[in-house]
Design an enzyme around this catalytic site. Structure first.
Site, PDB file in Angstrom:
ATOM      1  N   ASN A   9      41.137  44.264  34.965  1.00  0.00           N
ATOM      2  CA  ASN A   9      41.637  45.086  36.069  1.00  0.00           C
ATOM      3  C   ASN A   9      43.146  44.888  36.104  1.00  0.00           C
ATOM      4  O   ASN A   9      43.630  43.851  36.542  1.00  0.00           O
ATOM      5  CB  ASN A   9      40.982  44.628  37.387  1.00  0.00           C
ATOM      6  CG  ASN A   9      41.560  45.361  38.586  1.00  0.00           C
ATOM      7  OD1 ASN A   9      42.339  46.309  38.434  1.00  0.00           O
ATOM      8  ND2 ASN A   9      41.184  44.928  39.781  1.00  0.00           N
ATOM      9  N   TRP A  10      43.862  45.890  35.617  1.00  0.00           N
ATOM     10  CA  TRP A  10      45.320  45.762  35.521  1.00  0.00           C
ATOM     11  C   TRP A  10      46.007  45.939  36.864  1.00  0.00           C
ATOM     12  O   TRP A  10      47.218  45.759  36.963  1.00  0.00           O
ATOM     13  CB  TRP A  10      45.853  46.794  34.519  1.00  0.00           C
ATOM     14  CG  TRP A  10      45.713  46.390  33.082  1.00  0.00           C
ATOM     15  CD1 TRP A  10      45.210  45.207  32.595  1.00  0.00           C
ATOM     16  CD2 TRP A  10      46.112  47.152  31.940  1.00  0.00           C
ATOM     17  NE1 TRP A  10      45.276  45.200  31.226  1.00  0.00           N
ATOM     18  CE2 TRP A  10      45.819  46.377  30.785  1.00  0.00           C
ATOM     19  CE3 TRP A  10      46.684  48.413  31.763  1.00  0.00           C
ATOM     20  CZ2 TRP A  10      46.092  46.836  29.496  1.00  0.00           C
ATOM     21  CZ3 TRP A  10      46.941  48.871  30.472  1.00  0.00           C
ATOM     22  CH2 TRP A  10      46.649  48.094  29.359  1.00  0.00           C
ATOM     23  N   LYS A  11      45.253  46.350  37.862  1.00  0.00           N
ATOM     24  CA  LYS A  11      45.851  46.569  39.197  1.00  0.00           C
ATOM     25  C   LYS A  11      47.103  47.447  39.049  1.00  0.00           C
ATOM     26  O   LYS A  11      47.095  48.364  38.222  1.00  0.00           O
ATOM     27  CB  LYS A  11      46.128  45.222  39.880  1.00  0.00           C
ATOM     28  CG  LYS A  11      44.867  44.341  39.888  1.00  0.00           C
ATOM     29  CD  LYS A  11      44.942  43.145  40.776  1.00  0.00           C
ATOM     30  CE  LYS A  11      43.622  42.373  40.691  1.00  0.00           C
ATOM     31  NZ  LYS A  11      43.552  41.230  41.594  1.00  0.00           N
ATOM     32  N   HIS A  95      36.829  47.132  45.593  1.00  0.00           N
ATOM     33  CA  HIS A  95      37.595  45.904  45.346  1.00  0.00           C
ATOM     34  C   HIS A  95      38.118  45.378  46.688  1.00  0.00           C
ATOM     35  O   HIS A  95      38.481  46.161  47.562  1.00  0.00           O
ATOM     36  CB  HIS A  95      38.751  46.192  44.386  1.00  0.00           C
ATOM     37  CG  HIS A  95      39.387  44.942  43.868  1.00  0.00           C
ATOM     38  ND1 HIS A  95      40.287  44.211  44.613  1.00  0.00           N
ATOM     39  CD2 HIS A  95      39.230  44.262  42.696  1.00  0.00           C
ATOM     40  CE1 HIS A  95      40.655  43.138  43.912  1.00  0.00           C
ATOM     41  NE2 HIS A  95      40.021  43.149  42.752  1.00  0.00           N
ATOM     42  N   GLU A  97      40.878  44.227  47.517  1.00  0.00           N
ATOM     43  CA  GLU A  97      42.222  44.706  47.871  1.00  0.00           C
ATOM     44  C   GLU A  97      42.143  46.091  48.507  1.00  0.00           C
ATOM     45  O   GLU A  97      42.899  46.419  49.409  1.00  0.00           O
ATOM     46  CB  GLU A  97      43.119  44.705  46.617  1.00  0.00           C
ATOM     47  CG  GLU A  97      43.474  43.276  46.209  1.00  0.00           C
ATOM     48  CD  GLU A  97      43.757  43.078  44.731  1.00  0.00           C
ATOM     49  OE1 GLU A  97      43.985  44.062  44.003  1.00  0.00           O
ATOM     50  OE2 GLU A  97      43.732  41.900  44.302  1.00  0.00           O
ATOM     51  N   GLU A 167      33.395  38.717  43.480  1.00  0.00           N
ATOM     52  CA  GLU A 167      34.754  38.191  43.471  1.00  0.00           C
ATOM     53  C   GLU A 167      35.060  37.525  44.810  1.00  0.00           C
ATOM     54  O   GLU A 167      35.377  38.223  45.783  1.00  0.00           O
ATOM     55  CB  GLU A 167      35.762  39.320  43.259  1.00  0.00           C
ATOM     56  CG  GLU A 167      35.633  40.042  41.940  1.00  0.00           C
ATOM     57  CD  GLU A 167      36.938  40.720  41.539  1.00  0.00           C
ATOM     58  OE1 GLU A 167      37.375  40.498  40.417  1.00  0.00           O
ATOM     59  OE2 GLU A 167      37.525  41.451  42.361  1.00  0.00           O
ATOM     60  N   GLY A 173      43.663  35.776  42.146  1.00  0.00           N
ATOM     61  CA  GLY A 173      45.101  35.617  41.962  1.00  0.00           C
ATOM     62  C   GLY A 173      45.648  34.295  42.482  1.00  0.00           C
ATOM     63  O   GLY A 173      46.857  34.109  42.588  1.00  0.00           O
ATOM     64  N   SER A 213      40.448  34.509  39.123  1.00  0.00           N
ATOM     65  CA  SER A 213      41.119  33.510  38.280  1.00  0.00           C
ATOM     66  C   SER A 213      40.333  33.153  37.021  1.00  0.00           C
ATOM     67  O   SER A 213      40.324  32.000  36.591  1.00  0.00           O
ATOM     68  CB  SER A 213      41.464  32.260  39.098  1.00  0.00           C
ATOM     69  OG  SER A 213      42.332  32.600  40.169  1.00  0.00           O
ATOM     70  N   GLY A 234      41.779  39.912  36.441  1.00  0.00           N
ATOM     71  CA  GLY A 234      43.098  40.450  36.764  1.00  0.00           C
ATOM     72  C   GLY A 234      44.147  39.891  35.822  1.00  0.00           C
ATOM     73  O   GLY A 234      44.321  40.368  34.695  1.00  0.00           O
ATOM     74  N   GLY A 235      44.842  38.843  36.261  1.00  0.00           N
ATOM     75  CA  GLY A 235      45.998  38.287  35.546  1.00  0.00           C
ATOM     76  C   GLY A 235      45.772  38.057  34.056  1.00  0.00           C
ATOM     77  O   GLY A 235      46.620  38.435  33.233  1.00  0.00           O
TER      78      GLY A 235
END
Ligand SMILES: O=C(CO)COP(=O)(O)O
Length: 253
Positions: A9-11, A95, A97, A167, A173, A213, A234-235
């Protein structure tokens, strides 16, 4: 055995040049999709070109959100019809967010899941608890409520082809990963909810990812767990080398 699915997920990261460079770098290194489903969820802006670039490869693409209507006066939104028309295979729905910053409700997520299925897009349905909820011992209750609401109205056959992503919000993150056992316990609780709503076979078929993470250093242990069928990342999905390591770990799991 369920096939693992690793979705990056590149956000809201990566310029156009960076996105293209990433895809060019990983293109011929994606493990066969007999072994793992490899997905990148990028901004909708880049999806048509990325899909075309990878038409012959085992790398699939997803959106990070979408509207539930096919079309209409919804300024700034992207529809399921539009995503389908450019060949997008997956969409991340609900998600944390989006729930937090864009007031996405369980009801809206349920409508989006229906829209995704109607357009042959696999929904990746997210759920997860806050730190306060975890500390209060209400994690499984929270997640079960989110899953029941998202799945309302679908039949077993439809649910069997969905992907669920657990999640925990406090692990996103932050560098704090749920322990593999804790993640497995909640993923198992989600599977039990599906078994109760549908059947043991449906629960066995549905794929459940862990997210929060996830890195090359912890993916292997997570994937040894019975109920964890992949990761929403993500990251660690932003760098080709670490994304490929995640895929390799899943292909060899
Ligand atoms: O939100 C996530 C994926 O959807 C998790 O993000 P991180 O892997 O950066 O913690």
């Amino acid at each position: 055995m369920r096939k693992p699915i690793i979705a990056g997920n590149w956000k809201m990261y990566k310029t156009w040049d960076e996105a293209i460079q990433f895809v060019e770098e990983v293109a011929d290194k994606i493990p066969s999709n007999d072994k793992v489903d490899a997905v990148i969820c990028a901004t909708a802006l880049y999806l048509p070109t990325l899909v075309q670039m990878q038409a012959e490869s085992d790398l699939a693409f997803g959106a990070q959100n979408m509207h539930y209507e096919n079309e209409g006066a919804f300024t700034g939104e992207v529809s399921p019809t539009q995503l389908e028309s450019v060949g997008v295979d997956y969409v991340v729905l609900g998600h944390s967010e989006r729930r937090e910053y864009y007031n996405e409700t369980d009801e809206a997520i349920n409508k989006k899941v229906a829209a995704a299925l109607a357009h042959n897009i696999v929904p990746i349905i997210c759920c997860g608890e806050t730190l306060e909820e975890r500390e209060a011992g209400t994690t499984e209750q929270k997640v079960a409520g989110q899953i029941k609401a998202a799945l309302a109205g679908f039949d077993a056959e439809q649910v069997a082809h969905m992907v669920i992503a657990y999640e925990p919000i406090w692990a996103i993150g932050t560098g704090k990963t749920a322990t593999a056992d804790d993640a497995n316990q909640v993923c198992g609780a989600i599977r039990a909810v599906i078994a109760e709503l549908y059947s043991a076979e449906t629960a066995e078929a549905v794929r459940i990812q862990y997210g929060g993470s996830v890195k090359p250093e912890n993916i292997e242990e997570l994937l040894t767990k019975e109920h964890i069928d992949g990761a929403l990342v993500g990251g660690a999905s932003l760098e080709p080398a670490s994304y490929l390591k995640l895929l390799e770990a899943a292909a060899n799991a």
